[in-house]
Design a protein around this motif. Structure first.
Motif, PDB file in Angstrom:
ATOM      1  N   LYS A  97       0.822  -1.166  -0.137  1.00  0.00           N
ATOM      2  CA  LYS A  97      -0.212  -0.063   0.115  1.00  0.00           C
ATOM      3  C   LYS A  97       0.888   1.305  -0.171  1.00  0.00           C
ATOM      4  N   GLY A 101       0.675   5.180  -0.316  1.00  0.00           N
ATOM      5  CA  GLY A 101      -0.401   6.103  -0.242  1.00  0.00           C
ATOM      6  C   GLY A 101      -1.776   5.594  -0.138  1.00  0.00           C
ATOM      7  N   ALA A 102      -2.550   5.663  -1.362  1.00  0.00           N
ATOM      8  CA  ALA A 102      -3.905   5.337  -1.354  1.00  0.00           C
ATOM      9  C   ALA A 102      -3.960   4.018  -2.036  1.00  0.00           C
ATOM     10  N   ASP A 103      -2.913   3.753  -2.879  1.00  0.00           N
ATOM     11  CA  ASP A 103      -2.939   2.752  -3.994  1.00  0.00           C
ATOM     12  C   ASP A 103      -2.555   1.306  -3.053  1.00  0.00           C
ATOM     13  N   LYS A 104      -2.779   0.109  -3.774  1.00  0.00           N
ATOM     14  CA  LYS A 104      -2.575  -1.097  -3.350  1.00  0.00           C
ATOM     15  C   LYS A 104      -2.255  -1.630  -4.685  1.00  0.00           C
ATOM     16  N   GLU A 131       4.332   1.041   5.272  1.00  0.00           N
ATOM     17  CA  GLU A 131       3.063   0.909   5.014  1.00  0.00           C
ATOM     18  C   GLU A 131       2.723  -0.406   3.650  1.00  0.00           C
TER      19      GLU A 131
END
Ligand code: BTN
Length: 255
Positions: free
Chosen positions: A213, A215-218, A248
């Motif tokens: 992950k 930032g907001a992306d996976k 993260e």
């Protein structure tokens, strides 16, 4: 609750963990080390923490029974923080492997059967490029009943892994971790350790698919190992190899 004599009998370090503060209850052993005694040799052990801290601002549920402790590490260069993270995870794995099969999930979670059994939090303050105060905080799930159920990742304990409860001696486990940690920290300071090699022997996910992950992306990656500075190296189809330094990183627990 904590037998100080038994701890000291099992401790064979030169200085690490030799000055013991034991609390029946404290807000956070990390906070104690950072705010009250960050000098060489200090260790704080708590039966209960009222404000146990986890990584990324999370809470570490700290009920009576499990192991919660922090110790100070001094005279460390800033660039050594990430490698230190790795070797502390390695030291904990080494000790817990006397009881059950434990692996490392980057950067330093210890997992058994793919579930988290130990969390490690390094907190530091800086004086220019040098580390001024440094607390290494470790929480280990020893027994079933105290394992927090509300975390966002699966958790386990030594007891859940089938270790007979009478063989789980908190004082010995903590002292053994300090013994191993001091040995590895000396080697790290002398440049006499290859953390990439340590990682290859204990990684839970080497060569496996992991979800990262950022930032907001996976995104799906394959874990290739770690770099000299402790960063995670991973690749994904059609892209260059990525060096990841953020912690993260979410893993697929299914495999
Ligand atoms: C993580 O989120 O994985 C790190 C958890 C670290 C918990 C330990 S318990 C002892 C020490 N004191 C704290 O407040 N946190 C660490």
């Amino acid at each position: 609750m904590f037998d100080e004599e038994q701890y000291l009998q099992n401790l064979h370090t030169f200085s690490l963990g030799r000055r013991l503060y034991h609390f029946e209850s404290v807000d956070s052993t990390n906070s104690f080390i950072i705010n009250k005694d960050w000098k060489r040799g200090a260790i704080a052990v708590a039966d209960v923490q009222t404000n146990g801290k986890g990584r990324s601002g999370r809470n570490w549920v700290s009920e009576s029974g499990n192991a919660y402790f922090s110790f100070s590490v001094t005279h460390l260069d800033k660039s050594m923080l990430m490698p230190l993270n790795i070797i502390i995870g390695y030291a904990v794995c080494d000790v817990l492997r006397k009881y059950t099969s434990v692996y490392l999930k980057w950067p330093n979670d210890c997992v058994a059967s793919g579930k988290k059994i130990c969390g490690i939090l390094l907190e530091a303050s800086f004086d220019g490029i040098n580390v001024d105060k440094l607390a290494v905080g470790i929480g280990i799930n020893l027994f079933d009943i105290n394992v927090p159920k509300d975390l966002n990742i699966p958790v386990t304990s030594l007891e859940t892994q089938g270790v007979p409860t009478e063989t789980i001696i908190k004082e010995k486990i903590i002292a053994d971790i300090l013994n191993r940690a001091e040995e590895l920290i000396c080697k790290l300071e002398e440049g006499d350790i290859e953390i990439e090699k340590l990682w290859r022997s204990y990684s839970a996910n080497l060569g496996k698919n992991i979800t990262i992950k950022i930032g907001a992306d996976k995104k799906g990656f394959t874990e290739l190992g770690i770099a000299k500075n402790g960063a995670l190296i991973a690749e994904t189809i059609g892209e260059e190899i990525r060096i990841i330094t953020s912690d993260e990183v979410g893993y697929d627990f299914g495999d």
